[in-house]
Design an enzyme around this catalytic site. Structure first.
Site, short mmCIF file in Angstrom:
data_model
loop_
_atom_site.label_atom_id
_atom_site.label_comp_id
_atom_site.label_asym_id
_atom_site.label_seq_id
_atom_site.Cartn_x
_atom_site.Cartn_y
_atom_site.Cartn_z
N ASP A 185 0.81 -1.22 0.00
CA ASP A 185 0.00 0.00 0.00
C ASP A 185 0.84 1.27 0.00
OD1 ASP A 185 -0.92 -0.14 3.55
OD2 ASP A 185 1.00 0.10 2.53
N TYR A 228 10.92 4.03 1.62
CA TYR A 228 11.83 3.03 2.20
C TYR A 228 13.28 3.21 1.72
CZ TYR A 228 8.26 0.46 4.67
OH TYR A 228 7.27 0.10 5.56
N1 LIG Z 1 2.07 -5.12 1.97
C1 LIG Z 1 1.89 -3.97 2.62
O1 LIG Z 1 2.11 -2.87 2.10
C2 LIG Z 1 1.44 -4.02 4.06
C3 LIG Z 1 0.82 -2.91 4.69
C4 LIG Z 1 0.48 -3.04 6.06
C5 LIG Z 1 0.71 -4.24 6.72
N2 LIG Z 1 1.32 -5.27 6.03
C6 LIG Z 1 1.58 -6.58 6.64
O2 LIG Z 1 0.33 -7.15 6.98
C7 LIG Z 1 0.55 -8.06 8.07
C8 LIG Z 1 -0.39 -7.72 9.20
O3 LIG Z 1 0.04 -6.50 9.76
P1 LIG Z 1 -0.49 -6.10 11.22
O4 LIG Z 1 0.39 -4.99 11.73
O5 LIG Z 1 -1.97 -5.93 11.15
O6 LIG Z 1 -0.16 -7.46 12.03
P2 LIG Z 1 -0.87 -8.03 13.36
O7 LIG Z 1 0.23 -8.70 14.12
O8 LIG Z 1 -1.70 -7.02 14.00
O9 LIG Z 1 -1.85 -9.18 12.79
C9 LIG Z 1 -1.36 -10.30 12.13
C10 LIG Z 1 -2.32 -11.47 12.44
O10 LIG Z 1 -1.84 -12.61 11.75
C11 LIG Z 1 -2.09 -13.73 12.57
N3 LIG Z 1 -1.32 -14.88 12.10
C12 LIG Z 1 0.00 -15.12 12.31
N4 LIG Z 1 0.35 -16.27 11.70
C13 LIG Z 1 -0.78 -16.77 11.11
C14 LIG Z 1 -1.06 -17.91 10.32
N5 LIG Z 1 -0.11 -18.81 10.03
N6 LIG Z 1 -2.33 -18.09 9.86
C15 LIG Z 1 -3.31 -17.20 10.17
N7 LIG Z 1 -3.11 -16.08 10.91
C16 LIG Z 1 -1.84 -15.87 11.37
C17 LIG Z 1 -1.75 -13.25 13.97
O11 LIG Z 1 -2.33 -14.09 14.95
C18 LIG Z 1 -2.35 -11.84 13.94
O12 LIG Z 1 -3.66 -11.84 14.40
C19 LIG Z 1 2.03 -7.95 8.42
O13 LIG Z 1 2.76 -8.91 7.68
C20 LIG Z 1 2.38 -6.57 7.92
O14 LIG Z 1 3.76 -6.39 7.68
C21 LIG Z 1 1.67 -5.18 4.74
O1 LIG Z 2 5.19 0.55 11.04
P1 LIG Z 2 3.77 0.26 10.67
O2 LIG Z 2 3.30 -1.13 11.11
O3 LIG Z 2 2.79 1.34 11.02
O4 LIG Z 2 3.73 0.29 9.08
C1 LIG Z 2 4.52 -0.63 8.39
C2 LIG Z 2 3.91 -0.70 7.03
O5 LIG Z 2 4.17 0.57 6.39
C3 LIG Z 2 3.71 0.67 5.05
O6 LIG Z 2 2.27 0.61 5.05
C4 LIG Z 2 1.75 1.82 5.58
C5 LIG Z 2 1.24 2.65 4.44
O7 LIG Z 2 2.18 2.76 3.45
C6 LIG Z 2 0.89 3.97 5.07
O8 LIG Z 2 0.68 4.96 4.14
C7 LIG Z 2 -0.33 3.71 5.90
O9 LIG Z 2 -1.37 3.20 5.13
O10 LIG Z 2 0.02 2.84 6.93
C8 LIG Z 2 0.56 1.59 6.47
C9 LIG Z 2 0.97 0.83 7.68
O11 LIG Z 2 1.61 1.77 8.53
C10 LIG Z 2 4.25 -0.47 4.19
O12 LIG Z 2 3.68 -0.44 2.91
C11 LIG Z 2 3.96 -1.80 4.83
O13 LIG Z 2 4.54 -2.81 4.03
C12 LIG Z 2 4.51 -1.85 6.23
O14 LIG Z 2 4.15 -3.07 6.86
MN LIG Z 3 4.43 -2.39 1.88
#
Ligand SMILES: NC(=O)c1ccc[n+]([C@@H]2O[C@H](COP(=O)([O-])OP(=O)(O)OC[C@H]3O[C@@H](n4cnc5c(N)ncnc54)[C@H](O)[C@@H]3O)[C@@H](O)[C@H]2O)c1
Ligand SMILES: O=P(O)(O)OC[C@H]1O[C@H](O[C@H]2[C@H](O)[C@@H](O)[C@@H](O)O[C@@H]2CO)[C@H](O)[C@@H](O)[C@@H]1O
Ligand SMILES: [Mn+2]
Length: 441
Positions: free
Chosen positions: A172, A263
């Site tokens: 995102d 990043y």
């Molecule tokens: N791609 C992106 O740009 C982007 C943006 C924001 C967050 N994220 C990612 O999304 C994920 C969630 O972020 P968050 O801060 O909400 O995390 P969070 O820790 O709040 O929630 C993650 C959930 O996943 C669950 N989980 C762990 N292993 C699991 C499995 N094997 N099967 C099912 N559930 C499982 C945990 O119990 C937890 O409830 C993280 O990997 C984060 O880095 C990615």
């Molecule tokens: O440190 P966190 O958990 O707050 O954020 C890590 C994630 O940061 C990016 O996602 C951001 C997004 O880009 C920002 O604009 C807004 O929507 O909050 C998100 C979560 O903070 C990044 O893209 C993710 O991969 C990271 O996990």
């Molecule tokens: Mn990301």
């Protein structure tokens, strides 16, 4: 595809899940739903968000069957979309990803550097299991994955499932940057047509066309260099995010060709960033004390009052909307442009075909059709080649249980670089991840 869709959210206890639930209820016009089920391995964590979800769907989408479960035996039956955002090891392990490198004077961060490699190797076993579980019950379901570190997860899954055509890894950050440019220019970023290239969390906007076909990159660049830069939702952001967005001005002073992903600050200014990171209180601590506390308290409040109307838990950023809109583009074959991760296969001239590059693509019923990028300049090619080699070696270290490849990956990574530091941080991360990583030999 069906008239109404069955959706599973994997990682229902995610702090981002309420925002996704809200987007699902809000956008039924573009993604009509029959059933939404959340699945998580942590029953207690998920139940808080699940009870919020029951109220939200009862009020906003009463015709949709909503539930949550920790039983994966049937959750993927007859499913159309799997929205995945797990965090293997939770924030506790994110904390070690950040603190172990910082304790050695190296960048410690969720998705980049040594911390990012630790997280990537830790995530793979769960992600492979999820793909196999989905495929056992719904061979054609689309898996739209946010799980990080998306760069490594995307590359690793492509190596494990080379014949997969229904997995799409997304991030995102580019769309949030576009929203931030829109706020800066006072216009609707949804009208932008972006041209972007890079790897995940390691890319650049080369052009952003408005509806009249004018390239907005020069005017955005000049504005940021003069007035600075902040996120579209600045008022909701922790200071560390504001500091991150502010670094874009530094990057544009030094490298004004293209608009950088935030990043890149770590790779271009590691010494400066290290001087401004506290090894004792890192981003995971901030998230535990801000987003996690806020989201879970609000979900409990909603469950107590019995209504989600006006709930503050929904972030107003692109996270929830993007995953719904990407799913809708596939479902309705809209061919809308998104910045997503795809195999390079010639998109960037002369770059390895198996690299998972992050580029603009037209997304439709057959998934992303990426736009060609062509030749890139030596500065960008050099940065990306090293980063790609790190990503490939990190995943081969996981797949082959290879200590040497893990050591090579960290030695190549710009945020480690020194082979003695690489060995020292690797040995500490192996110890910290002994419940998650395969034994590296
Ligand atoms: N791609 C992106 O740009 C982007 C943006 C924001 C967050 N994220 C990612 O999304 C994920 C969630 O972020 P968050 O801060 O909400 O995390 P969070 O820790 O709040 O929630 C993650 C959930 O996943 C669950 N989980 C762990 N292993 C699991 C499995 N094997 N099967 C099912 N559930 C499982 C945990 O119990 C937890 O409830 C993280 O990997 C984060 O880095 C990615
Ligand atoms: O440190 P966190 O958990 O707050 O954020 C890590 C994630 O940061 C990016 O996602 C951001 C997004 O880009 C920002 O604009 C807004 O929507 O909050 C998100 C979560 O903070 C990044 O893209 C993710 O991969 C990271 O996990
Ligand atoms: Mn990301």
């Amino acid at each position: 595809m069906k008239e109404k869709l069955n959706v599973v959210i994997v990682g229902g206890g995610s702090t981002w899940c309420p925002g996704i639930l809200k987007s699902l209820t809000k956008h039924q016009d573009i993604l009509p739903l029959k059933r939404v089920v959340m699945y998580d391995t942590d029953a207690d964590r998920q139940a808080v968000i699940g009870e919020f979800g029951k109220i939200l769907f009862r009020e906003e989408a009463p015709d949709v069957a909503f539930d949550y479960t920790t039983d994966k035996s049937r959750v993927y039956e007859d499913v159309d979309f799997v929205l995945c955002q797990i965090r293997t090891g939770g924030y506790d392990m994110r904390s070690t990803d950040e603190k172990i490198p910082l304790s050695m004077g190296l960048i410690g961060q969720e998705t980049v550097g040594a911390g990012g490699m630790a997280y990537g190797i830790r995530s793979m076993t769960d992600m492979i299991e999820i793909v196999n579980d989905v495929r056992a019950q719904s061979p054609e379901a689309w898996i739209i994955n946010y799980t990080n570190p998306a760069a490594l997860v995307a590359y690793g899954l492509a190596r494990v499932f080379p014949d997969e055509h229904h997995i799409l890894n997304i991030c995102d950050q580019p769309v949030n940057l576009l929203r931030s440019y829109g706020r800066l220019l006072g216009c609707d970023s949804r009208e932008f047509e972006p041209v972007y290239f890079g790897l995940n969390h390691f890319g650049w906007f080369t052009h952003i066309y408005d509806k009249a076909g004018r390239d907005l990159v020069p005017v955005i660049r000049d504005h940021v260099r003069e007035h600075g830069f902040k996120p579209a939702d600045a008022e909701q952001r922790d200071q560390s995010w504001l500091d991150t967005y502010a670094m874009v001005a530094d990057m544009l002073h030094d490298f004004p060709d293209y608009l950088p992903n935030t990043y890149l600050q770590y790779y271009l200014y590691p010494k400066y960033k290290l001087a401004h990171l506290d090894p004792a209180y890192t981003r995971s601590d901030e998230v535990i004390n801000s987003r996690e506390k806020r989201v879970f308290a609000e979900c409990r409040r909603v469950a107590q009052v019995g209504s989600a109307k006006g709930s503050s838990v929904v972030q107003n950023d692109a996270h929830g909307d993007m995953i719904v809109e990407v799913s809708s583009a596939i479902y309705r074959n809209t061919r809308q442009t998104f910045i997503v991760m795809v195999k390079n296969d010639g998109i960037i001239e002369g770059f390895p075909n198996d690299a998972m590059v992050e580029v603009a693509a037209s997304v439709g019923v057959n998934g992303p059709q990426p736009y060609a990028v062509g030749k890139i300049e030596p500065f960008y090619y050099g940065l990306m080649t090293t980063q790609y080699s790190y990503e490939r070696l990190a995943m081969e270290a996981y797949l082959e249980h290879s200590y040497e490849k893990a050591l090579q990956a960290l030695t190549l990574n710009r945020l480690v670089n020194d082979a003695k530091d690489a060995r020292e941080v690797l040995d500490k991360l192996i110890e910290a991840n002994k419940d998650y990583w395969p034994e590296l030999k």
